[in-house]
Scaffold this motif. Structure first.
Motif, short mmCIF file in Angstrom:
data_model
loop_
_atom_site.label_atom_id
_atom_site.label_comp_id
_atom_site.label_asym_id
_atom_site.label_seq_id
_atom_site.Cartn_x
_atom_site.Cartn_y
_atom_site.Cartn_z
N GLU A 40 0.85 -1.18 0.00
CA GLU A 40 0.00 0.00 0.00
C GLU A 40 0.89 1.24 0.00
N LEU A 41 0.65 2.15 -0.92
CA LEU A 41 1.43 3.39 -1.00
C LEU A 41 1.05 4.32 0.15
N LEU A 42 2.04 4.72 0.95
CA LEU A 42 1.82 5.65 2.06
C LEU A 42 2.32 7.05 1.74
N VAL A 43 3.48 7.15 1.07
CA VAL A 43 4.06 8.42 0.65
C VAL A 43 4.39 8.29 -0.83
N ASP A 44 3.80 9.18 -1.65
CA ASP A 44 4.01 9.08 -3.09
C ASP A 44 5.43 9.50 -3.48
N GLY A 45 5.79 9.25 -4.71
CA GLY A 45 7.14 9.52 -5.17
C GLY A 45 7.37 10.91 -5.71
N ASP A 46 6.62 11.90 -5.25
CA ASP A 46 6.76 13.26 -5.77
C ASP A 46 7.89 14.05 -5.12
N ASP A 47 8.25 13.70 -3.91
CA ASP A 47 9.26 14.47 -3.17
C ASP A 47 10.67 14.06 -3.56
N LEU A 48 11.52 15.07 -3.81
CA LEU A 48 12.93 14.82 -4.08
C LEU A 48 13.71 14.93 -2.78
N VAL A 49 14.59 13.97 -2.52
CA VAL A 49 15.45 14.03 -1.34
C VAL A 49 16.91 14.00 -1.79
N TYR A 50 17.74 14.69 -1.01
CA TYR A 50 19.17 14.76 -1.32
C TYR A 50 20.03 14.25 -0.17
N THR A 51 19.50 14.34 1.04
CA THR A 51 20.26 13.98 2.24
C THR A 51 19.41 13.13 3.17
N ARG A 52 20.09 12.56 4.18
CA ARG A 52 19.38 11.81 5.21
C ARG A 52 18.39 12.70 5.95
N ASP A 53 18.77 13.96 6.16
CA ASP A 53 17.87 14.89 6.85
C ASP A 53 16.60 15.13 6.04
N GLY A 141 16.66 7.14 -8.25
CA GLY A 141 17.60 8.17 -8.63
C GLY A 141 17.12 8.94 -9.84
N THR A 142 17.40 10.26 -9.85
CA THR A 142 16.99 11.11 -10.98
C THR A 142 18.23 11.81 -11.54
N MET A 143 18.12 12.30 -12.73
CA MET A 143 19.23 13.03 -13.35
C MET A 143 19.50 14.33 -12.61
N ALA A 144 18.54 14.79 -11.81
CA ALA A 144 18.70 16.04 -11.06
C ALA A 144 19.52 15.84 -9.79
N SER A 145 20.20 14.71 -9.70
CA SER A 145 21.08 14.34 -8.59
C SER A 145 20.35 14.19 -7.25
N GLY A 146 19.06 14.09 -7.30
CA GLY A 146 18.27 13.80 -6.10
C GLY A 146 17.59 12.46 -6.29
N ALA A 147 16.80 12.05 -5.32
CA ALA A 147 16.07 10.79 -5.43
C ALA A 147 14.61 11.03 -5.07
N ARG A 148 13.74 10.42 -5.83
CA ARG A 148 12.32 10.44 -5.50
C ARG A 148 12.07 9.34 -4.48
N VAL A 149 11.34 9.68 -3.43
CA VAL A 149 11.11 8.71 -2.36
C VAL A 149 9.64 8.31 -2.32
N SER A 150 9.41 7.01 -2.24
CA SER A 150 8.08 6.45 -2.02
C SER A 150 8.18 5.54 -0.81
N LEU A 151 7.15 5.53 0.00
CA LEU A 151 7.13 4.66 1.18
C LEU A 151 5.87 3.82 1.12
N TYR A 152 6.05 2.51 1.30
CA TYR A 152 4.95 1.56 1.20
C TYR A 152 4.83 0.75 2.48
N ARG A 153 3.60 0.30 2.75
CA ARG A 153 3.36 -0.70 3.80
C ARG A 153 3.07 -2.01 3.07
N CYS A 154 3.85 -3.02 3.36
CA CYS A 154 3.63 -4.34 2.78
C CYS A 154 2.43 -4.96 3.50
N ILE A 155 1.48 -5.52 2.77
CA ILE A 155 0.30 -6.06 3.44
C ILE A 155 0.47 -7.54 3.81
N HIS A 156 1.68 -8.02 3.70
CA HIS A 156 2.00 -9.38 4.11
C HIS A 156 3.45 -9.38 4.56
#
Length: 196
Positions: A40-53, A141-156
């Protein structure tokens, strides 16, 4: 054929789909023969992240930790696990391209949020073998040197290609996964031939 809506391919090895009700979810879980995970998708892949923070803050801001991890029966915290999948890893920033540390960062964000919201400063425990809430973080990974993040809950728990009949038995390293065999049969049209 399982009752899903808005089915579309995602990348080379995944499918996104919508469901109308719990019955459809259970139908997919029971009858899908080619899937390894149903999530189940919890956080969509629209946000770009560059660091752990960046990743830490997205998890803290976007996930309602009490809805996700608080047991409604007794108010205790459910156990969790976090795994990470890296897609197009060469474009993922160095700060977040290690799957173990990325998973640990997400777990820390959830634990900190839970501790903040708990009256006794308790937090959920990690259970890698049999978690109540298995989570999967996907970084693309994206060419913009960031990463799109998605977070899912596995239902099993675990991979669906291991449905139990070989549980505990020695498996040859060259054995064909049941899900791969099912996909080959579907691609060959065997299901249609069996219906006639």
């Amino acid at each position: 054929s399982l009752g899903c809506v808005d089915v579309e391919q995602s990348g080379r090895a995944a499918v996104n789909f919508g469901v109308k009700d719990l019955r459809t979810v259970l139908n997919v879980l029971l009858w899908s023969r080619t899937a390894h995970k149903i999530m189940e998708l919890l956080v969509d892949g629209d946000d770009l992240v560059y660091t752990r923070d960046d990743l830490y803050h997205i998890v803290r801001e976007r996930l309602p930790v009490t809805d996700l991890l608080l047991n409604p029966m007794d108010g205790s915290w459910l156990t969790l696990s976090v795994s990470t999948t890296l897609n197009n890893a060469r474009y993922i920033p160095k700060d977040i391209n290690h799957s173990h540390y990325t998973a640990l960062n997400v777990k820390n964000a959830l634990a900190d949020a839970a501790r903040e919201q708990s009256s006794d400063s308790s937090r959920p425990s990690v259970d890698i073998e049999d978690p109540d809430v298995p989570l999967v973080v996907v970084l693309r990974g994206t060419m913009a040197s960031g990463a799109r993040v998605s977070l899912y809950r596995c239902i099993h728990v675990g991979s669906l290609h291991r449905r139990g009949y070989r549980h505990g038995a020695a498996i040859h390293k060259a054995a064909l996964k049941e899900s791969t065999a099912a996909a080959l049969l579907l691609a060959a049209g065997w299901d249609e031939k069996c219906r006639h």
